[in-house]
Design a protein around this motif. Structure first.
Motif, PDB file in Angstrom:
ATOM      1  N   HIS A 162       2.545  -9.207   9.013  1.00  0.00           N
ATOM      2  CA  HIS A 162       1.609  -8.090   8.927  1.00  0.00           C
ATOM      3  C   HIS A 162       1.038  -7.722  10.289  1.00  0.00           C
ATOM      4  CE1 HIS A 162       2.261  -8.135   4.692  1.00  0.00           C
ATOM      5  NE2 HIS A 162       2.181  -9.452   4.769  1.00  0.00           N
ATOM      6  N   CYS A 172       3.445  -0.747   3.917  1.00  0.00           N
ATOM      7  CA  CYS A 172       3.784  -2.156   3.665  1.00  0.00           C
ATOM      8  C   CYS A 172       3.229  -2.557   2.293  1.00  0.00           C
ATOM      9  CB  CYS A 172       3.154  -3.012   4.762  1.00  0.00           C
ATOM     10  SG  CYS A 172       3.373  -4.782   4.537  1.00  0.00           S
ATOM     11  N   CYS A 174       1.313  -4.796   1.629  1.00  0.00           N
ATOM     12  CA  CYS A 174      -0.081  -5.246   1.742  1.00  0.00           C
ATOM     13  C   CYS A 174      -1.070  -4.082   1.683  1.00  0.00           C
ATOM     14  CB  CYS A 174      -0.280  -6.025   3.032  1.00  0.00           C
ATOM     15  SG  CYS A 174      -0.319  -4.988   4.503  1.00  0.00           S
ATOM     16  N   LYS A 176      -1.236  -1.687   4.095  1.00  0.00           N
ATOM     17  CA  LYS A 176      -1.366  -1.066   5.419  1.00  0.00           C
ATOM     18  C   LYS A 176      -0.058  -0.345   5.765  1.00  0.00           C
ATOM     19  CE  LYS A 176      -2.324  -4.874   7.517  1.00  0.00           C
ATOM     20  NZ  LYS A 176      -2.439  -5.749   8.651  1.00  0.00           N
ATOM     21  N   CYS A 179       3.490  -2.435   9.297  1.00  0.00           N
ATOM     22  CA  CYS A 179       3.620  -3.891   9.451  1.00  0.00           C
ATOM     23  C   CYS A 179       5.091  -4.247   9.708  1.00  0.00           C
ATOM     24  CB  CYS A 179       3.185  -4.614   8.189  1.00  0.00           C
ATOM     25  SG  CYS A 179       1.449  -4.441   7.793  1.00  0.00           S
TER      26      CYS A 179
HETATM   27 ZN   LIG Z   1       1.524  -5.590   5.721  1.00  0.00          ZN
END
Ligand SMILES: [Zn+2]
Length: 329
Positions: A162, A172, A174, A176, A179
């Motif tokens: 990340h 991504c 996650c 965000k 990454c």
């Molecule tokens: Zn990420």
């Protein structure tokens, strides 16, 4: 009396376990399906039955180490966040097992456990500083600095996947954007292959996938690349180029030079490693250029259970050498 410990690796599809003696010899291995979709109780039940089956092989198990895919709380007792183990989020894994078995249980992130495993029994033996990267569906990382696992202030250091390598880049898992995981993971490789084929590129992947591009995974792209498919080779080169950015950033920040690549995607090491090394060298300072070393994992998919076993031995004070870091907050 001989002491025994268990090393457990909880993944999204399978829970693996091993029994070690205090000399660090692996004596038995076993595994069980995670059955993640069936909920927390089922996953914990599977974990307990795996532990019970391994315990029966030894007179007395003194401690259990567990590597788990996700972010843990600072005290390393609860799994806070895990894209592949959603149903295990907020589960008190440590307390659950410790209460059921009345023995010490130690938890660690799975990629950190893999780094410890490589340090103990794999490609990181006798290496003082290294970055261990787990290239799988996602990307994990573990940092060994001065022979110890570097855990960071919250215990979540080493989230190499990340690191942001492209400002406002690809989304991504996650939440965000940009990454490394969105560019160099197994999932990213199959996504890039699908996109390239959908845009009409001519590649053996069309036949290999039986015409259904959803069947394409990183392993299939690797097979095509080994057979000289230029589209597949180019995709691995793209993934490696971003990976090189991440590794060069780590080198510039920490001045460390030894990198271990593990995880399923690292099986394509022969396909992308020469290009990866070349790209890293272009992006680091001259003083680091000839010192950079990238090696494949020596333990493969067993790195996690070795690391978890080592964690248990060290935390329970059954091993002389200590390289299990604690949060540095
Ligand atoms: Zn990420």
């Amino acid at each position: 009396m001989q002491n025994y410990v268990l090393g457990i690796d909880i993944g999204g599809t399978i829970i693996k376990g091993a029994l070690f003696n205090s000399e660090g010899q692996l004596l038995e291995t076993s595994s069980i399906g995670t059955q993640e979709s069936q909920g927390k109780e089922k996953i914990l039940g599977n974990l307990l039955s795996l532990v019970n089956s391994l315990q029966k092989k030894a007179k007395k198990v003194s401690a259990i180490g567990i590597g788990v895919a996700g972010i843990l709380d600072v005290g390393k007792e609860v799994l806070l966040q895990s894209p592949n183990l959603k149903n295990l989020e907020n589960a008190h894994i440590k307390n659950f097992l410790a209460e059921a078995l009345r023995i010490p249980v130690y938890l660690e992130n799975d990629a950190n456990a893999a780094a410890l495993g490589e340090k103990w029994a794999g490609a990181g033996k006798n290496i003082e500083n290294f970055l261990c990267i787990t290239l799988g569906t996602g990307i994990g990382g573990g940092l060994i600095l001065h022979n110890e696992l570097w855990s960071g202030e919250n215990g979540k250091a080493g989230e190499f996947g990340h690191m942001i390598v492209a400002h406002r880049g690809v989304p991504c898992a996650c939440g965000k954007n940009g990454c490394l995981e969105a560019y160099s993971s197994g999932e990213a490789i199959s996504r890039m292959a699908r996109k390239t084929l959908q845009s009409g590129a001519c590649s053996s992947l069309k036949n290999l996938s039986g015409g259904d591009f959803n069947n394409i995974d990183a392993e299939m792209v690797c097979r095509a690349a080994r057979n000289g498919d230029t589209v597949a080779i180019e995709i691995y080169k793209q993934a490696a180029a971003y990976l090189a950015v991440g590794i060069a950033n780590v080198n510039n920040l920490l001045d460390i030079h030894y990198v271990i690549l593990g995880g399923g995607v690292s099986k394509a090491f022969d396909v992308f490693a020469p290009f990866l090394l070349e790209e890293i060298k272009k992006q680091v300072f001259i003083i680091s250029r000839e010192r950079i070393v990238v090696v494949p994992s020596a333990l493969g998919s067993a790195a996690g259970i070795y690391g978890a076993g080592y964690l248990a031995l060290q935390r329970a004070g059954l091993s002389e050498k200590n390289c299990v870091g604690t949060p540095h907050g």
